[in-house]
Design a protein around this motif. Structure first.
Motif, PDB file in Angstrom:
ATOM      1  N   GLY A  30       0.834  -1.209   0.000  1.00  0.00           N
ATOM      2  CA  GLY A  30       0.000   0.000   0.000  1.00  0.00           C
ATOM      3  C   GLY A  30       0.864   1.251   0.000  1.00  0.00           C
ATOM      4  O   GLY A  30       0.617   2.204  -0.713  1.00  0.00           O
ATOM      5  N   THR A  32       1.150   3.424   2.310  1.00  0.00           N
ATOM      6  CA  THR A  32       0.513   4.597   2.915  1.00  0.00           C
ATOM      7  C   THR A  32       1.269   5.120   4.129  1.00  0.00           C
ATOM      8  O   THR A  32       1.027   6.243   4.563  1.00  0.00           O
ATOM      9  CB  THR A  32      -0.939   4.281   3.309  1.00  0.00           C
ATOM     10  OG1 THR A  32      -0.970   3.106   4.124  1.00  0.00           O
ATOM     11  CG2 THR A  32      -1.790   4.043   2.068  1.00  0.00           C
ATOM     12  N   ASP A  33       2.165   4.327   4.685  1.00  0.00           N
ATOM     13  CA  ASP A  33       3.012   4.799   5.787  1.00  0.00           C
ATOM     14  C   ASP A  33       4.412   5.163   5.295  1.00  0.00           C
ATOM     15  O   ASP A  33       4.940   6.220   5.627  1.00  0.00           O
ATOM     16  CB  ASP A  33       3.123   3.727   6.882  1.00  0.00           C
ATOM     17  CG  ASP A  33       1.862   3.624   7.727  1.00  0.00           C
ATOM     18  OD1 ASP A  33       1.350   4.672   8.140  1.00  0.00           O
ATOM     19  OD2 ASP A  33       1.392   2.506   7.956  1.00  0.00           O
ATOM     20  N   ILE A 104      -7.722   5.602   0.945  1.00  0.00           N
ATOM     21  CA  ILE A 104      -6.709   4.920   1.744  1.00  0.00           C
ATOM     22  C   ILE A 104      -6.984   3.423   1.777  1.00  0.00           C
ATOM     23  O   ILE A 104      -6.075   2.596   1.650  1.00  0.00           O
ATOM     24  CB  ILE A 104      -6.687   5.477   3.180  1.00  0.00           C
ATOM     25  CG1 ILE A 104      -6.414   6.988   3.178  1.00  0.00           C
ATOM     26  CG2 ILE A 104      -5.667   4.732   4.031  1.00  0.00           C
ATOM     27  CD1 ILE A 104      -5.068   7.371   2.645  1.00  0.00           C
ATOM     28  N   ARG A 107      -5.667   1.362  -1.111  1.00  0.00           N
ATOM     29  CA  ARG A 107      -4.233   1.117  -1.202  1.00  0.00           C
ATOM     30  C   ARG A 107      -3.682   0.385   0.012  1.00  0.00           C
ATOM     31  O   ARG A 107      -2.899  -0.558  -0.112  1.00  0.00           O
ATOM     32  CB  ARG A 107      -3.486   2.458  -1.347  1.00  0.00           C
ATOM     33  CG  ARG A 107      -3.530   3.070  -2.729  1.00  0.00           C
ATOM     34  CD  ARG A 107      -2.599   2.385  -3.698  1.00  0.00           C
ATOM     35  NE  ARG A 107      -1.189   2.557  -3.358  1.00  0.00           N
ATOM     36  CZ  ARG A 107      -0.186   1.987  -4.036  1.00  0.00           C
ATOM     37  NH1 ARG A 107      -0.451   1.212  -5.067  1.00  0.00           N
ATOM     38  NH2 ARG A 107       1.072   2.172  -3.687  1.00  0.00           N
ATOM     39  N   GLY A 108      -4.080   0.834   1.203  1.00  0.00           N
ATOM     40  CA  GLY A 108      -3.512   0.280   2.421  1.00  0.00           C
ATOM     41  C   GLY A 108      -3.860  -1.186   2.598  1.00  0.00           C
ATOM     42  O   GLY A 108      -5.002  -1.598   2.412  1.00  0.00           O
ATOM     43  N   GLY A 360      -2.016  12.256   2.708  1.00  0.00           N
ATOM     44  CA  GLY A 360      -3.218  11.443   2.613  1.00  0.00           C
ATOM     45  C   GLY A 360      -4.374  11.889   3.476  1.00  0.00           C
ATOM     46  O   GLY A 360      -5.264  11.090   3.773  1.00  0.00           O
ATOM     47  N   VAL A 374      -7.442   6.737  -5.476  1.00  0.00           N
ATOM     48  CA  VAL A 374      -6.313   6.710  -4.545  1.00  0.00           C
ATOM     49  C   VAL A 374      -5.836   8.130  -4.298  1.00  0.00           C
ATOM     50  O   VAL A 374      -6.145   9.051  -5.063  1.00  0.00           O
ATOM     51  CB  VAL A 374      -5.137   5.861  -5.086  1.00  0.00           C
ATOM     52  CG1 VAL A 374      -5.561   4.421  -5.328  1.00  0.00           C
ATOM     53  CG2 VAL A 374      -4.560   6.472  -6.365  1.00  0.00           C
ATOM     54  N   MET A 378       0.442   9.503  -2.024  1.00  0.00           N
ATOM     55  CA  MET A 378       0.910   8.332  -1.295  1.00  0.00           C
ATOM     56  C   MET A 378       1.227   7.162  -2.225  1.00  0.00           C
ATOM     57  O   MET A 378       1.396   6.029  -1.768  1.00  0.00           O
ATOM     58  CB  MET A 378      -0.148   7.910  -0.267  1.00  0.00           C
ATOM     59  CG  MET A 378      -0.539   9.033   0.669  1.00  0.00           C
ATOM     60  SD  MET A 378      -1.815   8.590   1.839  1.00  0.00           S
ATOM     61  CE  MET A 378      -0.846   7.722   3.055  1.00  0.00           C
TER      62      MET A 378
END
Length: 480
Positions: A30, A32-33, A104, A107-108, A360, A374, A378
């Motif tokens: 993902g 996202t982090d 999110i 993707r996450g 995000g 999306v 990110m």
């Protein structure tokens, strides 16, 4: 932001790269982090990203006997959209529904949520209550670790730099088991947990035979309220028993003060949340609030992974990004080290996609990637290689505005205009999925989009008007 970005075609390729680069490398699923951490300079020694999102079969959800297995590319929206998981792993589905916003959740991944190892992450508590284990793979082989033994502290786990999380397994809830999850945040969406709680109970007739109560955001790792569990076992579930279990759960924790809440507030909220989840299980109403037709914004492919390239790609400066943007094939020789947002704006020249927060939160950068909405801030730009991207410039067709664009103009929903592209993209995808959306679906679809001018009433009015225009278009097409 990185020196090497690899798109791999098999897990074996990913494991070889992890063994080669070890601490210098991280896997992108993902992202996202990790993308935010790279943007902020929090990973100075990390310069290799290994993209596994094109590897076939890693997004599967399987029932093997009475055991459920999730692949490493299973996203939060995959979980929400799985009838199997809603029926037999409801606490996990509820937790995934609470993660971020549709962009999110598209993707996450659940695996990424576990690996990040924050005690405030939403999926850890329900998976621990369900008795989950993780499968870690390396060139040396596989090892299976119970999730309760996976974490060693805040954002720390037993996972080695050369390992890839290749599966999450847990027993499916049986007919004599009930479970649920509840989260307290500072707002309705896009909020980190102040406290969260997951409970799974097994019954022998009316008597509680087994109990699992797990609490998030109250300790360095997810906390198992063993004393409260024991207070329930061997007895019928009653209001008096619920009150005592909730009191014991609250008394057993020592949370910290932080920007989201004081320790004293958290302790009281533990009592409140445990009371509520146990009362829901008593009333058998644990699934009452779960949406039946949620707004996913994930397109016709329902978040399925794109096809893998023929061979592994190292996206260096010598490797152009070949993609399709707004229906037009395009080859761009630059942008390999950027986010998709910056690539679109700076290298492709499509400035309709805005940068509002770069983390995000605001949704101004919403685009469609392989059909799913999306946050472009990110997504690494190399992910666009071999993919299809749609930006706000691509919504209109043959010089005619999309119904959501028309409605925004007519309703006066365009204010300063900065956030508008993101709202338009969310609206267009919503109408594609739900041509006649309910108010709940409309509100869900824009939980990832912020308007700093306020005035959401006109935006909601525009969504209603767009739905009417869309229905008129469909009726016209059917009659012609």
């Amino acid at each position: 932001m990185w020196k090497h970005y690899y798109t791999v075609t098999t897990t074996a390729e990913a494991l070889e790269l992890l063994a080669q680069y070890r601490d210098r490398a991280r896997v992108i699923a993902g992202g996202t982090d990790i993308i935010i951490e790279l943007e902020r300079g929090q990973r100075p020694n990390l310069d290799v990203l290994i993209d596994i999102t094109r590897v076939s079969g890693l997004d599967e959800i399987q029932l093997r006997g009475d055991e459920i297995r999730l692949g490493p590319l299973v996203t939060h929206n995959h979980v929400v959209g799985s009838d199997l998981l809603v029926q037999r792993a409801l606490p996990l589905a509820q937790a995934c529904w609470e993660v971020g916003a549709p962009q999110i959740r598209n993707r996450g991944t659940v695996a990424g949520n576990l690996i990040t190892a924050s005690p405030a992450n939403d999926t850890i508590a329900p998976l621990m209550a369900l008795g989950a284990s993780v499968i870690l793979s390396s060139l040396e082989g596989e090892r299976t670790i119970p999730l309760a033994q996976f974490y060693t502290g805040v954002r720390r786990s037993v996972m080695r730099p050369d390992e890839l999380l290749t599966g999450i397994t847990f027993p499916a809830l049986s007919e004599n088991e009930r479970g649920t999850f509840l989260k307290l945040g500072l707002r309705r969406a896009q909020a980190i947990s102040v406290v969260n709680a997951a409970v799974v109970l097994s019954f022998a007739g009316d008597t509680v035979a087994k109990a699992a109560i797990t609490l998030g955001s109250v300790a360095p790792t997810i906390f198992r309220a063993g004393v409260a569990e024991q207070a329930l076992i061997g007895k019928p579930l009653t209001i008096e028993g619920i009150r005592e279990a909730a009191r014991l759960a609250a008394a057993a924790t020592s949370p910290i003060d932080d920007v989201r809440g004081t320790a004293e507030y958290r302790v009281e909220m533990i009592r409140v949340l445990v009371t509520r989840v146990l009362k829901a299980l008593l009333a058998k109403s644990q699934a009452a609030a779960f949406p039946t037709e949620p707004a996913m914004l994930w397109g016709d492919h329902q978040g399925a992974s794109a096809s893998a390239p023929e061979q592994q790609i190292d996206h260096t400066e010598a490797e152009p990004i070949v993609t399709v943007i707004n229906g037009q094939p395009i080859t761009v020789p630059t942008g390999q080290g950027k986010t998709l947002l910056r690539f679109l704006r700076e290298d492709v020249g499509l400035t309709g996609t805005k940068e509002g927060c770069a983390e995000g939160e605001c949704g101004a950068c919403t685009v469609f990637l392989d059909g799913a909405a999306v946050m472009a801030c990110m997504v690494p730009a190399p992910r666009a290689h071999g993919a299809a991207v749609v930006t706000v410039e691509g919504l209109q067709a043959d010089d005619e505005l999309h119904p959501i664009q028309e409605a925004f103009v007519e309703a006066g929903a365009v204010q300063c205009g900065y956030c508008t592209p993101g709202f338009l993209m969310a609206g267009a995808k919503l109408l594609e999925e739900h041509p006649d959306p309910t108010r709940a679906q409309i509100e869900t679809s824009i939980t990832g989009n912020l308007c700093r001018c306020t005035g959401y009433y006109k935006i909601l009015e525009a969504f209603d008007a767009a739905a009417k225009l869309k229905r008129q278009e469909v009726m016209h097409e059917q009659s012609s």
